[in-house]
Design a protein around this motif. Structure first.
Motif, PDB file in Angstrom:
ATOM      1  N   PRO A  98      93.338 -52.938 -16.192  1.00  0.00           N
ATOM      2  CA  PRO A  98      92.642 -54.076 -16.667  1.00  0.00           C
ATOM      3  C   PRO A  98      91.713 -53.675 -17.734  1.00  0.00           C
ATOM      4  N   LEU A  99      91.212 -54.636 -18.599  1.00  0.00           N
ATOM      5  CA  LEU A  99      90.386 -54.223 -19.939  1.00  0.00           C
ATOM      6  C   LEU A  99      88.912 -53.645 -18.953  1.00  0.00           C
ATOM      7  N   ALA A 100      88.350 -54.288 -18.125  1.00  0.00           N
ATOM      8  CA  ALA A 100      87.342 -53.982 -17.387  1.00  0.00           C
ATOM      9  C   ALA A 100      87.445 -54.426 -16.241  1.00  0.00           C
ATOM     10  N   ILE A 101      86.425 -54.096 -15.149  1.00  0.00           N
ATOM     11  CA  ILE A 101      86.513 -54.688 -13.868  1.00  0.00           C
ATOM     12  C   ILE A 101      85.480 -55.861 -13.494  1.00  0.00           C
ATOM     13  N   THR A 102      84.958 -56.248 -14.783  1.00  0.00           N
ATOM     14  CA  THR A 102      83.999 -57.462 -14.691  1.00  0.00           C
ATOM     15  C   THR A 102      84.453 -58.186 -15.711  1.00  0.00           C
ATOM     16  N   VAL A 103      84.187 -59.505 -15.711  1.00  0.00           N
ATOM     17  CA  VAL A 103      84.011 -60.205 -17.099  1.00  0.00           C
ATOM     18  C   VAL A 103      83.241 -59.934 -18.167  1.00  0.00           C
ATOM     19  N   GLU A 104      82.137 -59.517 -17.842  1.00  0.00           N
ATOM     20  CA  GLU A 104      81.097 -59.298 -18.449  1.00  0.00           C
ATOM     21  C   GLU A 104      81.423 -57.871 -19.150  1.00  0.00           C
ATOM     22  N   GLY A 105      81.909 -56.867 -18.281  1.00  0.00           N
ATOM     23  CA  GLY A 105      82.682 -55.747 -19.225  1.00  0.00           C
ATOM     24  C   GLY A 105      83.399 -56.004 -20.311  1.00  0.00           C
ATOM     25  N   CYS A 106      84.524 -57.014 -19.747  1.00  0.00           N
ATOM     26  CA  CYS A 106      85.360 -57.146 -20.880  1.00  0.00           C
ATOM     27  C   CYS A 106      84.738 -57.724 -22.286  1.00  0.00           C
ATOM     28  N   ASP A 107      83.712 -58.777 -21.979  1.00  0.00           N
ATOM     29  CA  ASP A 107      83.143 -59.301 -23.183  1.00  0.00           C
ATOM     30  C   ASP A 107      82.274 -58.192 -23.924  1.00  0.00           C
ATOM     31  N   TYR A 161     100.355 -45.924  -0.525  1.00  0.00           N
ATOM     32  CA  TYR A 161     100.247 -44.458  -1.575  1.00  0.00           C
ATOM     33  C   TYR A 161      99.458 -44.748  -2.797  1.00  0.00           C
ATOM     34  N   PHE A 162      99.979 -45.677  -3.609  1.00  0.00           N
ATOM     35  CA  PHE A 162      99.508 -45.940  -4.746  1.00  0.00           C
ATOM     36  C   PHE A 162      97.936 -46.416  -4.812  1.00  0.00           C
ATOM     37  N   TYR A 163      97.654 -47.155  -3.767  1.00  0.00           N
ATOM     38  CA  TYR A 163      96.335 -48.004  -4.004  1.00  0.00           C
ATOM     39  C   TYR A 163      95.372 -47.791  -2.702  1.00  0.00           C
ATOM     40  N   TYR A 164      95.744 -47.058  -1.456  1.00  0.00           N
ATOM     41  CA  TYR A 164      94.978 -46.750  -0.452  1.00  0.00           C
ATOM     42  C   TYR A 164      94.539 -45.578  -0.204  1.00  0.00           C
ATOM     43  N   HIS A 165      95.002 -44.451  -1.047  1.00  0.00           N
ATOM     44  CA  HIS A 165      94.830 -43.033  -0.879  1.00  0.00           C
ATOM     45  C   HIS A 165      93.870 -42.663  -1.853  1.00  0.00           C
ATOM     46  N   ASP A 166      93.251 -43.324  -2.526  1.00  0.00           N
ATOM     47  CA  ASP A 166      92.331 -42.780  -3.702  1.00  0.00           C
ATOM     48  C   ASP A 166      91.419 -43.894  -3.934  1.00  0.00           C
ATOM     49  N   TRP A 167      90.733 -43.811  -5.286  1.00  0.00           N
ATOM     50  CA  TRP A 167      89.637 -44.765  -5.437  1.00  0.00           C
ATOM     51  C   TRP A 167      90.135 -46.096  -5.577  1.00  0.00           C
ATOM     52  N   HIS A 168      91.398 -46.761  -5.740  1.00  0.00           N
ATOM     53  CA  HIS A 168      91.496 -47.961  -5.888  1.00  0.00           C
ATOM     54  C   HIS A 168      91.029 -48.785  -4.683  1.00  0.00           C
ATOM     55  N   ALA A 169      91.028 -48.268  -3.491  1.00  0.00           N
ATOM     56  CA  ALA A 169      90.663 -48.892  -2.326  1.00  0.00           C
ATOM     57  C   ALA A 169      89.147 -49.589  -1.989  1.00  0.00           C
ATOM     58  N   LEU A 170      88.310 -49.165  -3.026  1.00  0.00           N
ATOM     59  CA  LEU A 170      87.172 -49.463  -3.062  1.00  0.00           C
ATOM     60  C   LEU A 170      86.665 -50.653  -4.177  1.00  0.00           C
ATOM     61  N   LYS A 171      85.877 -51.526  -3.577  1.00  0.00           N
ATOM     62  CA  LYS A 171      85.553 -52.737  -4.198  1.00  0.00           C
ATOM     63  C   LYS A 171      84.828 -52.155  -5.637  1.00  0.00           C
ATOM     64  N   LYS A 172      83.797 -51.325  -5.422  1.00  0.00           N
ATOM     65  CA  LYS A 172      82.907 -50.677  -6.413  1.00  0.00           C
ATOM     66  C   LYS A 172      83.879 -50.127  -7.588  1.00  0.00           C
ATOM     67  N   THR A 174      87.160 -51.227  -8.381  1.00  0.00           N
ATOM     68  CA  THR A 174      88.321 -51.967  -8.672  1.00  0.00           C
ATOM     69  C   THR A 174      87.969 -53.552  -8.809  1.00  0.00           C
ATOM     70  N   THR A 175      86.778 -54.083  -8.100  1.00  0.00           N
ATOM     71  CA  THR A 175      86.458 -55.432  -7.807  1.00  0.00           C
ATOM     72  C   THR A 175      87.459 -55.840  -6.929  1.00  0.00           C
ATOM     73  N   SER A 176      88.883 -55.836  -7.285  1.00  0.00           N
ATOM     74  CA  SER A 176      89.884 -56.306  -6.467  1.00  0.00           C
ATOM     75  C   SER A 176      91.135 -55.874  -7.157  1.00  0.00           C
ATOM     76  N   LEU A 177      92.331 -55.692  -6.061  1.00  0.00           N
ATOM     77  CA  LEU A 177      93.613 -55.334  -6.506  1.00  0.00           C
ATOM     78  C   LEU A 177      94.098 -56.589  -7.309  1.00  0.00           C
ATOM     79  N   LEU A 178      93.604 -57.569  -7.222  1.00  0.00           N
ATOM     80  CA  LEU A 178      94.039 -58.839  -7.899  1.00  0.00           C
ATOM     81  C   LEU A 178      93.665 -58.597  -9.468  1.00  0.00           C
ATOM     82  N   LEU A 179      92.793 -57.633  -9.842  1.00  0.00           N
ATOM     83  CA  LEU A 179      92.798 -57.251 -11.222  1.00  0.00           C
ATOM     84  C   LEU A 179      93.658 -55.968 -11.427  1.00  0.00           C
ATOM     85  N   GLN A 180      93.309 -54.823 -10.786  1.00  0.00           N
ATOM     86  CA  GLN A 180      94.096 -53.553 -11.069  1.00  0.00           C
ATOM     87  C   GLN A 180      95.732 -53.841 -10.998  1.00  0.00           C
ATOM     88  N   LYS A 181      96.096 -54.360  -9.818  1.00  0.00           N
ATOM     89  CA  LYS A 181      97.603 -54.791  -9.717  1.00  0.00           C
ATOM     90  C   LYS A 181      97.939 -55.930 -10.373  1.00  0.00           C
TER      91      LYS A 181
END
Length: 383
Positions: A98-107, A161-172, A174-181
């Motif tokens: 995603p462009l960023a993990i927050t709307v403010e970041g995108c803007d 494997y792709f999302y829970y074995h590394d940094w993706h698994a933390l809200k800080k 990714t915000t949510s996998l609804l963004l990343q994935k």
């Protein structure tokens, strides 16, 4: 300028697309790479060009005058920092979704691109896949009429494997996998339905991963690695049941688009198969894809036109290159954007609105499914 000189920030898995930019005899060449891991830098140089400049400080990369454009393939939570720094340094930017993990970041990124006058492109490679280009063409042809409903099921096999074995698994991170994935899927809904999301309601939880294991536990050091169903077979080795995991692995999102289309998006990370199933229902018929079969099915209903007399099955042709042939084309589009000012298929507003929808859905599911409005930016987006 006849040849774009590229730098890559982030030498992880997604940096593999650099090979499509490294065409020394043509109009683009990769001349630099930055990553905090010297091991990844060495592997990148081995695959792309041993003479490529490499540094563990991305700011050093951006100071180089022999770099015209930068591809951001670093982790999501670094996109805002890296993209803004690159734009400020006078580089054109290709940013992975995603462009960023927050709307403010995108803007912040978009406004920096507007101010600096540099090109900014979002890496929505699904828009370049043969299957989804075909589905877009079918809807635009009018054969199934005006779209009224969209149903999307995303079966994320290998989700652990792709999302829970590394940094993706933390809200800080990714915000949510609804963004990343999910940003890909939300964008395809927007693109084919022809409208952005207006409001959402969502439900989600952590139903399978996470737990009471130590945050320092890794698969190679675990006593039960031989019997654990989630033991990592590759380079991502943090325990998928560690305490710190806080990102939902089972999500349901209900969306209302600005044009009135009703859409649903379901994402689960512990299914046995890996596929996306899309259904678009219009006033004259229905379209559905099958990724495992490589087909798109069109079924028509009574419409008092010739279209009701037949159904169709589209056989999706295979294409060369990663992500079903999409990566070579999207990389070419970025170079065409710089050299020829040719607009790519996804716009920056597309990237921003997929993040805005994902963030709104995350807010909703963490607040008992309350309806959350998805707002457009308060400024005009020209980039």
């Amino acid at each position: 300028m006849k040849q774009v000189r590229m730098g890559i920030i982030g030498a992880g898995l997604r940096s593999g697309i650099a090979k499509y930019w490294h065409q020394p005899e043509k109009n683009s060449i990769v001349v630099g790479v930055a990553d905090i891991s010297t091991k990844r830098l060495d592997e990148f140089k081995e695959k792309i060009d041993d003479n490529c400049f490499a540094t563990t400080d991305y700011k050093e990369l951006l100071r180089r005058e022999d770099i015209d454009a930068v591809a951001i393939t670093s982790p999501d939570y670094l996109h805002e920092e890296h993209a803004i720094a690159a734009l400020e340094a006078g580089k054109h930017v290709y940013c992975e979704k995603p462009l960023a993990i927050t709307v403010e970041g995108c803007d912040n990124i978009i406004q920096t691109a507007e101010r600096t006058g540099k090109h900014l492109m979002i890496g929505f490679n699904m828009r370049y896949m043969n299957m989804y280009r075909t589905m877009k063409g079918i809807v635009d042809s009018g054969v199934i009429g005006d779209i009224k409903a969209v149903w999307v099921r995303h079966f994320v096999g290998y989700g652990g494997y792709f999302y829970y074995h590394d940094w993706h698994a933390l809200k800080k991170n990714t915000t949510s996998l609804l963004l990343q994935k999910g940003s890909h899927d939300i964008d395809i809904i927007h693109w084919i339905a022809g409208s952005y999301t207006k409001r959402v309601s969502a439900f989600g939880s952590l139903d399978f991963y996470g737990g009471d294991k130590s945050n320092n536990l890794t698969c190679p050091t675990c006593d039960i690695q031989d019997s654990c169903t989630e033991a990592s077979p590759g380079v991502l080795v943090e325990c998928a049941y560690r305490e710190e995991i806080d990102v939902e692995d089972n999500n349901v999102v209900i969306m209302e688009l600005e044009n009135g289309v009703k859409a649903s998006y379901l994402q689960c990370h512990f299914t046995p198969d890996y596929q996306r199933n899309y259904t678009f229902i219009g006033t004259k018929g229905r379209m559905e894809n099958s990724e495992p079969d490589g087909k798109v099915y069109v079924k028509t209903r009574k419409s008092n036109t010739w279209e009701e007399y037949s159904d169709q099955t589209y056989e999706i042709k295979k294409a060369e290159g990663s992500h079903g042939g999409a990566d070579p084309i999207i990389c070419k589009d970025f170079i065409d954007l710089i050299l020829n000012d040719k607009s790519p298929i996804p716009t920056i507003l597309d990237g921003r609105m997929s993040v805005a929808t994902g963030c709104a859905a995350a807010e909703s599911m963490r607040n008992n499914g309350k309806t959350v409005e998805v707002k457009r930016p308060s400024f005009i987006v020209n980039t």
